[in-house]
Design an enzyme around this catalytic site. Sequence first.
Site, PDB file in Angstrom:
ATOM      1  N   SER A   1       6.844  -4.823  -9.417  1.00 42.61           N
ATOM      2  CA  SER A   1       6.108  -5.569  -8.386  1.00 42.61           C
ATOM      3  C   SER A   1       6.370  -7.053  -8.579  1.00 42.61           C
ATOM      4  O   SER A   1       6.439  -7.539  -9.714  1.00 42.61           O
ATOM      5  CB  SER A   1       4.608  -5.297  -8.520  1.00 42.61           C
ATOM      6  OG  SER A   1       3.878  -6.180  -7.692  1.00 42.61           O
TER       7      SER A   1
ATOM      8  N   TYR B   1      -3.498  -3.545 -12.411  1.00 42.46           N
ATOM      9  CA  TYR B   1      -2.215  -3.227 -11.750  1.00 42.46           C
ATOM     10  C   TYR B   1      -1.077  -4.105 -12.287  1.00 42.46           C
ATOM     11  O   TYR B   1       0.005  -3.591 -12.632  1.00 42.46           O
ATOM     12  CB  TYR B   1      -2.385  -3.433 -10.244  1.00 42.46           C
ATOM     13  CG  TYR B   1      -1.130  -3.247  -9.427  1.00 42.46           C
ATOM     14  CD1 TYR B   1      -0.641  -1.973  -9.149  1.00 42.46           C
ATOM     15  CD2 TYR B   1      -0.425  -4.345  -8.923  1.00 42.46           C
ATOM     16  CE1 TYR B   1       0.503  -1.796  -8.392  1.00 42.46           C
ATOM     17  CE2 TYR B   1       0.718  -4.178  -8.160  1.00 42.46           C
ATOM     18  CZ  TYR B   1       1.175  -2.897  -7.896  1.00 42.46           C
ATOM     19  OH  TYR B   1       2.319  -2.730  -7.147  1.00 42.46           O
TER      20      TYR B   1
HETATM   21  P1  NAP Z   1       2.167   4.380  -0.813  1.00 43.10           P
HETATM   22  O1  NAP Z   1       2.495   4.290   0.632  1.00 43.10           O
HETATM   23  O2  NAP Z   1       0.720   4.504  -1.221  1.00 43.10           O
HETATM   24  O3  NAP Z   1       3.021   5.572  -1.457  1.00 43.10           O
HETATM   25  C1  NAP Z   1       2.827   5.949  -2.797  1.00 43.10           C
HETATM   26  C2  NAP Z   1       2.909   7.452  -2.901  1.00 43.10           C
HETATM   27  O4  NAP Z   1       2.736   7.814  -4.288  1.00 43.10           O
HETATM   28  C3  NAP Z   1       1.796   8.167  -2.119  1.00 43.10           C
HETATM   29  O5  NAP Z   1       2.296   9.306  -1.449  1.00 43.10           O
HETATM   30  C4  NAP Z   1       0.824   8.560  -3.221  1.00 43.10           C
HETATM   31  O6  NAP Z   1       0.017   9.669  -2.895  1.00 43.10           O
HETATM   32  C5  NAP Z   1       1.788   8.868  -4.335  1.00 43.10           C
HETATM   33  N1  NAP Z   1       1.134   8.917  -5.642  1.00 43.10           N
HETATM   34  C6  NAP Z   1       0.071   8.193  -6.086  1.00 43.10           C
HETATM   35  N2  NAP Z   1      -0.260   8.571  -7.319  1.00 43.10           N
HETATM   36  C7  NAP Z   1       0.595   9.562  -7.664  1.00 43.10           C
HETATM   37  C8  NAP Z   1       0.732  10.374  -8.817  1.00 43.10           C
HETATM   38  N3  NAP Z   1      -0.091  10.277  -9.883  1.00 43.10           N
HETATM   39  N4  NAP Z   1       1.711  11.301  -8.839  1.00 43.10           N
HETATM   40  C9  NAP Z   1       2.533  11.464  -7.787  1.00 43.10           C
HETATM   41  N5  NAP Z   1       2.440  10.733  -6.658  1.00 43.10           N
HETATM   42  C10 NAP Z   1       1.472   9.787  -6.615  1.00 43.10           C
HETATM   43  O7  NAP Z   1       2.675   3.090  -1.592  1.00 43.10           O
HETATM   44  P2  NAP Z   1       4.008   2.188  -1.431  1.00 43.10           P
HETATM   45  O8  NAP Z   1       3.593   0.903  -0.843  1.00 43.10           O
HETATM   46  O9  NAP Z   1       5.110   2.962  -0.843  1.00 43.10           O
HETATM   47  O10 NAP Z   1       4.299   1.901  -2.976  1.00 43.10           O
HETATM   48  C11 NAP Z   1       5.349   2.508  -3.717  1.00 43.10           C
HETATM   49  C12 NAP Z   1       5.533   1.730  -5.020  1.00 43.10           C
HETATM   50  O11 NAP Z   1       5.870   0.370  -4.711  1.00 43.10           O
HETATM   51  C13 NAP Z   1       4.293   1.682  -5.905  1.00 43.10           C
HETATM   52  O12 NAP Z   1       4.650   1.821  -7.269  1.00 43.10           O
HETATM   53  C14 NAP Z   1       3.750   0.288  -5.647  1.00 43.10           C
HETATM   54  O13 NAP Z   1       2.996  -0.214  -6.729  1.00 43.10           O
HETATM   55  C15 NAP Z   1       5.040  -0.495  -5.439  1.00 43.10           C
HETATM   56  N6  NAP Z   1       4.835  -1.757  -4.692  1.00 43.10           N
HETATM   57  C16 NAP Z   1       4.526  -1.724  -3.364  1.00 43.10           C
HETATM   58  C17 NAP Z   1       4.353  -2.937  -2.678  1.00 43.10           C
HETATM   59  C18 NAP Z   1       4.052  -2.999  -1.201  1.00 43.10           C
HETATM   60  O14 NAP Z   1       3.930  -4.102  -0.658  1.00 43.10           O
HETATM   61  N7  NAP Z   1       3.934  -1.898  -0.495  1.00 43.10           N
HETATM   62  C19 NAP Z   1       4.465  -4.146  -3.382  1.00 43.10           C
HETATM   63  C20 NAP Z   1       4.776  -4.123  -4.729  1.00 43.10           C
HETATM   64  C21 NAP Z   1       4.959  -2.913  -5.390  1.00 43.10           C
HETATM   65  P3  NAP Z   1      -1.463   9.389  -2.314  1.00 43.10           P
HETATM   66  O15 NAP Z   1      -1.267   8.643  -1.013  1.00 43.10           O
HETATM   67  O16 NAP Z   1      -2.046  10.750  -2.130  1.00 43.10           O
HETATM   68  O17 NAP Z   1      -2.161   8.547  -3.339  1.00 43.10           O
END
Ligand code: NAP
Length: 238
Positions: A143, A156
């Site tokens: 991140s 986080y």
């Molecule tokens: P997202 O839309 O919430 O997708 C994350 C997925 O991971 C969801 O399907 C979630 O399921 C699943 N998940 C959560 N806990 C899990 C577990 N214990 N085992 C297996 N699957 C699990 O989030 P995203 O924005 O795509 O984020 C993806 C990654 O990018 C994350 O690591 C996040 O920290 C990082 N990130 C994102 C951003 C951003 O701006 N979007 C910025 C910096 C970093 P549920 O929905 O059921 O929880």
Amino acid sequence: MTRSLNGRTAVVTGAGSGIGRAIALRLAEDTAKIAVWDINGEGAAETVRLIEAAGGTAIAITADCSDKAAIHAAAEETRAKLGPIAILVNNAGIAPFTPFMDIDDDLFDKVIHINLRGPYLLTKEVLPDMLAAGWGRVINITSSSVQSGSFAQGHYVSSKGGLMGMTKALALEFAPSGVTFNMVPPGFIDTPMLRAAPIDADAFAQTLPMKRIGKPEDIAAACAYLASEEASYITGQT
Ligand code: NAP
């Protein structure tokens, strides 16, 4: 540009939504066979449907990517159906917002378990496949908040900082083996996670040089490059 991943097997965690889904779709387009792991089985199945509709190969596995037994079972199922694992994208994560004095010990542990211990367990599970092949790619989704900090995200940012350190340490340890470890730190990417955050993403976008938040495909393109043959001399990098 589509790069060939030569039919290799890739595990993408949290690929039932957002960034993970875009990475899974992109690696499939680049000819990898994709194991879509997510705690959300419906989301994982939908990602597989999208990959197959585009002509790719994928399987969905419902798994908690912080649970050691579940990780082992998912890896065994992946090997049985798609072959040895060559590419691992540790993307699954949670990102709560909690003022520091309100973070209780259980919540702190939960964030570290999913965002840091999960990638540690996953890497240990699949690394033997890569070492045996003399080829592997581990890509950790960290991140931008590791550099900037993030308000009310002490848990986080600690977890993602740990993942950044682990990436660099393992890159050094395994550099001679043909397995690379790199990371991609998203900024503000338009996903369900961002839309659920207490942030006005569209207003924030106006403060950015490009005047827009990123798309999941922007992160997927970076991952596709790091997974490719062309990135074989890049390790430990952001
Ligand atoms: P997202 O839309 O919430 O997708 C994350 C997925 O991971 C969801 O399907 C979630 O399921 C699943 N998940 C959560 N806990 C899990 C577990 N214990 N085992 C297996 N699957 C699990 O989030 P995203 O924005 O795509 O984020 C993806 C990654 O990018 C994350 O690591 C996040 O920290 C990082 N990130 C994102 C951003 C951003 O701006 N979007 C910025 C910096 C970093 P549920 O929905 O059921 O929880």
